[in-house]
Write an enzyme that holds these catalytic residues in place. Structure first.
Site, short mmCIF file in Angstrom:
data_model
loop_
_atom_site.label_atom_id
_atom_site.label_comp_id
_atom_site.label_asym_id
_atom_site.label_seq_id
_atom_site.Cartn_x
_atom_site.Cartn_y
_atom_site.Cartn_z
N HIS A 188 49.93 -14.62 -32.11
CA HIS A 188 49.83 -13.84 -33.34
C HIS A 188 51.10 -14.03 -34.16
CE1 HIS A 188 46.96 -10.92 -31.08
NE2 HIS A 188 46.42 -12.09 -31.32
N ASP A 205 40.16 -14.27 -34.94
CA ASP A 205 41.31 -14.29 -34.03
C ASP A 205 41.15 -15.32 -32.92
OD1 ASP A 205 43.77 -12.91 -32.90
OD2 ASP A 205 42.35 -12.67 -31.25
N HIS A 263 36.00 -5.17 -25.78
CA HIS A 263 37.23 -5.92 -26.07
C HIS A 263 38.25 -4.99 -26.75
CE1 HIS A 263 39.39 -9.63 -27.73
NE2 HIS A 263 39.35 -9.79 -26.43
N GLU A 288 34.28 -4.91 -36.83
CA GLU A 288 35.27 -5.95 -36.55
C GLU A 288 34.68 -7.35 -36.68
OE1 GLU A 288 38.30 -7.66 -33.13
OE2 GLU A 288 36.35 -6.91 -32.54
N HIS A 295 43.51 -18.61 -32.14
CA HIS A 295 44.19 -18.84 -30.85
C HIS A 295 43.93 -20.25 -30.34
CE1 HIS A 295 45.98 -15.01 -29.98
NE2 HIS A 295 44.85 -14.36 -30.10
N ASP A 322 44.47 -6.58 -38.14
CA ASP A 322 45.35 -5.93 -37.17
C ASP A 322 46.71 -6.62 -37.08
OD1 ASP A 322 44.04 -8.12 -36.10
OD2 ASP A 322 43.45 -7.13 -34.24
N HIS A 323 46.72 -7.94 -37.27
CA HIS A 323 47.97 -8.70 -37.17
C HIS A 323 47.70 -10.07 -37.76
CE1 HIS A 323 45.87 -10.88 -34.08
NE2 HIS A 323 45.59 -9.73 -33.49
N ASP A 360 39.94 -9.45 -37.38
CA ASP A 360 40.95 -9.60 -36.32
C ASP A 360 41.74 -10.88 -36.57
OD1 ASP A 360 42.35 -9.90 -33.81
OD2 ASP A 360 40.91 -8.48 -32.97
N SER A 388 46.03 -6.94 -30.34
CA SER A 388 44.94 -6.16 -30.94
C SER A 388 44.84 -4.76 -30.36
CB SER A 388 43.61 -6.87 -30.73
OG SER A 388 43.60 -8.07 -31.45
#
Ligand SMILES: *[C@@H]1O[C@H](CO)[C@@H](O)[C@H](O)[C@H]1NC(C)=O
Ligand SMILES: *[C@@H]1O[C@H](CO)[C@@H](O)[C@H](O)[C@H]1NC(C)=O
Ligand SMILES: *[C@@H]1O[C@H](CO)[C@@H](O)[C@H](O)[C@H]1NC(C)=O
Ligand SMILES: *[C@@H]1O[C@H](CO)[C@@H](O)[C@H](O)[C@H]1NC(C)=O
Ligand SMILES: [Zn+2]
Length: 512
Positions: free
Chosen positions: A467, A349, A189, A344, A353, A390-391, A76, A126
């Site tokens: 992101h 991720d 999540h 995952e 953040h 995912d990004h 992620d 996500s």
């Protein structure tokens, strides 16, 4: 010809390189420091290395077998920059300069790039991206398992059911395959939820987090336990116990549940499995995972009340991602029709953040170890393995430091024009913004960059770093891995997986 060119000049190098490429893996299992093995100043080092890469490429034949098993690994927020930085982080841990290391999946024979934008936003979250790479349809931000016709928060749109989309887990179950979901976040999540739920808001993880206007939409935990797809998943490992227990309950570790409807969904899960006539068990810590009796075909492991802790902060009770993956494969491989496993690495991720780059790289290293653990135990000829993200995120990797410079440290060459040092890793935005002091840039010299909680410098102050919008990498190995080459929309991925594994309503590679 090639061999004589390579091997006559420097026999030792040749042997070393051929071992490495034959194993095709980096050996993470040894703690022995690996010094840089070759002299990079010698032109033959580069020629030999390139010739071996070439030889491997031209000798690789297309694998067009049926993919009995599929493992989809999702880091992620694992941008390409994150991968480049993690190589150095891990490579230096193993005693090398760092940059030369390949992560376990970077040796896969085929790579592609996926475009991640969503129906409504240019940068993905996500939830919409999960819907794309798991169900094959792009969606709106904040929604899972629903088409772009449903806006975030549209409970009625969710309830209608006409806009629901199903994907890889459903298709695999319909084909008689075992299915599993493993994550380091709450199992409710956004990312794991996109594999089994339809929710107009990713936040509706339990009934306590529901539309405030009194509308009733099935929460994500309920869909995991009672939903058509969720209730048939064989293996569910991750965190998020609180969303399965009532507020009035304390779990075995003394943490309160989060549900308002008084339901104990863990008990309900066990009852549901019993009604299906399958052998099921609930487990809650690392010891139970490692000692699990091999008789169970269905296992729910909720190892933490919330997200699982960062690997750097994990205790003895917290299983590593690789331990969960190995156990999941053990259980799922019992199915003679094969399996689909979704894994995952979810805390890459969350670390980004927070602009905690050290944690983000460490989580990525753990993710790479989990991929390697899987490679060691599956039949690589009949198992398609996809590794992707995912990004992206806003972390950059820059400067002109000397080779081998600490990737988490300062740029090793010169200071900025303001005479203050700057770091190699920086974020475009986020909580790492450092206010000016006496009208100059914050002097980073005395900052403790070795603390995993250090927030790396951010240009724009916002509480949560965002992101990023550029493409993510897709690494493929096994049957039909070659069809993952190129540049495509992210929602292509499950169509290609379904083709290889002969599942789902679209084209497949099988005639049966
Ligand atoms: C730069 O890196 C070299 C080699 O890694 C090291 O010897 C030197 O002390 C570093 N210089 C600075 C300013 O950090
Ligand atoms: C950068 O500045 C720091 C102090 O702010 C100083 O110690 C260091 O030597 C400088 N580095 C270079 C390469 O000029
Ligand atoms: C930054 O802080 C260090 C340590 O306090 C100090 O030695 C250095 O002179 C400072 N740099 C500048 C440019 O003021
Ligand atoms: C980092 O932050 C976490 C959570 O806030 C805390 O539990 C941990 O002790 C901190 N680590 C260090 C080294 O300060
Ligand atoms: Zn995120």
């Amino acid at each position: 010809m090639l061999n004589s060119f390579v091997c006559n000049e420097l026999v030792l190098m040749c042997i070393v390189i051929s071992c490495v490429s034959a194993r095709n893996l980096w050996d993470y299992s040894t703690d022995n420091p690996k010094k840089t093995l070759f002299d990079e100043k010698n032109k033959d080092h580069w020629r030999i290395q390139a010739q071996w890469t070439l030889k491997n490429k031209i000798q690789t034949s297309l694998n067009t077998k049926y993919a009995k098993n599929v493992i989809l690994f999702l880091g992620d927020g694992m941008s390409i920059t994150t991968l480049a930085a993690t190589r150095v982080y891990l490579g230096q841990k193993y005693g090398g300069l760092g940059e030369e290391l390949k992560l376990s999946f970077e040796v896969f024979p085929y790579t592609g790039l996926a475009k991640t934008y969503c129906v409504d936003n240019n940068v993905a979250d996500s939830a919409c991206s999960g819907t794309a790479y798991l169900s094959g349809v792009k969606a709106n931000s904040g929604t899972v398992g629903l088409s772009g016709a449903v806006k975030r928060g549209d409970c009625e749109g969710q309830r209608q059911g006409t806009h629901s989309v199903t994907g890889l887990i459903d298709w695999a179950q319909n084909a008689g395959k075992a299915t599993g979901v493993v994550t380091t976040t709450r199992v409710t999540h956004a990312t794991p939820a996109a594999s089994y739920a339809h929710s107009a808001d990713r936040k509706w993880e339990s009934d306590t987090d529901q539309p405030k206007n009194g509308e009733q939409c099935d929460d994500i935990a309920t869909q995991l336990v009672n939903g058509k797809v969720g209730s048939k998943i064989n293996v569910i490992f991750g965190g998020g116990r609180k969303n399965f227990l009532p507020k009035t309950f304390k779990d075995i570790e003394g943490n309160r549940g989060h549900r308002s409807d008084g339901k104990d969904l863990i008990k309900e899960w066990l009852r549901k499995k019993t009604s299906y006539g399958v052998s099921a068990k609930y487990i809650y810590n690392r010891k139970e995972l490692l000692n699990l009796e091999p008789v169970f075909t269905n296992v729910l492991g909720l190892f933490s009340p919330d997200h699982m802790p960062y690997h750097i902060e994990a205790g003895d009770d917290d299983p590593a991602l690789s331990e969960m993956v190995v156990k999941a494969i053990d259980i799922l491989s019992k199915n003679k029709n094969g399996f689909f496993l979704f894994v995952e690495g979810g805390r890459i991720d969350t670390a980004h953040h927070e602009t905690k780059a050290r944690k983000a790289l460490d989580e990525t290293a753990e993710f790479a170890k989990a991929v390697e653990a899987a490679l060691r135990i599956v039949d690589n000829d009949e198992t398609l393995i996809i590794v992707t993200s995912d990004h992206s995120h806003t972390m950059s990797y820059s400067g002109y430091s000397k080779r081998g410079t600490d990737i988490l440290g300062f740029v090793n060459k010169s200071n900025a024009t303001d005479r203050f040092p700057y770091t190699t890793l920086n974020y475009a935005n986020g909580p790492g913004y450092k206010p000016e002091e006496d009208s100059h840039r914050h002097n980073l010299t005395l900052d403790d960059l070795s603390n995993p909680n250090y927030t790396y410098p951010s240009l724009v102050p916002i509480p949560r770093e965002t992101h990023g919008g550029e493409d993510v990498a897709v690494y493929a190995k096994g049957p039909w891995a070659h069809i993952f080459s190129g540049n495509y929309e992210q929602n292509f991925i499950p169509h290609a997986i379904a083709y290889a594994a002969c599942i789902g309503p679209g084209l497949t590679s099988c005639t049966f």
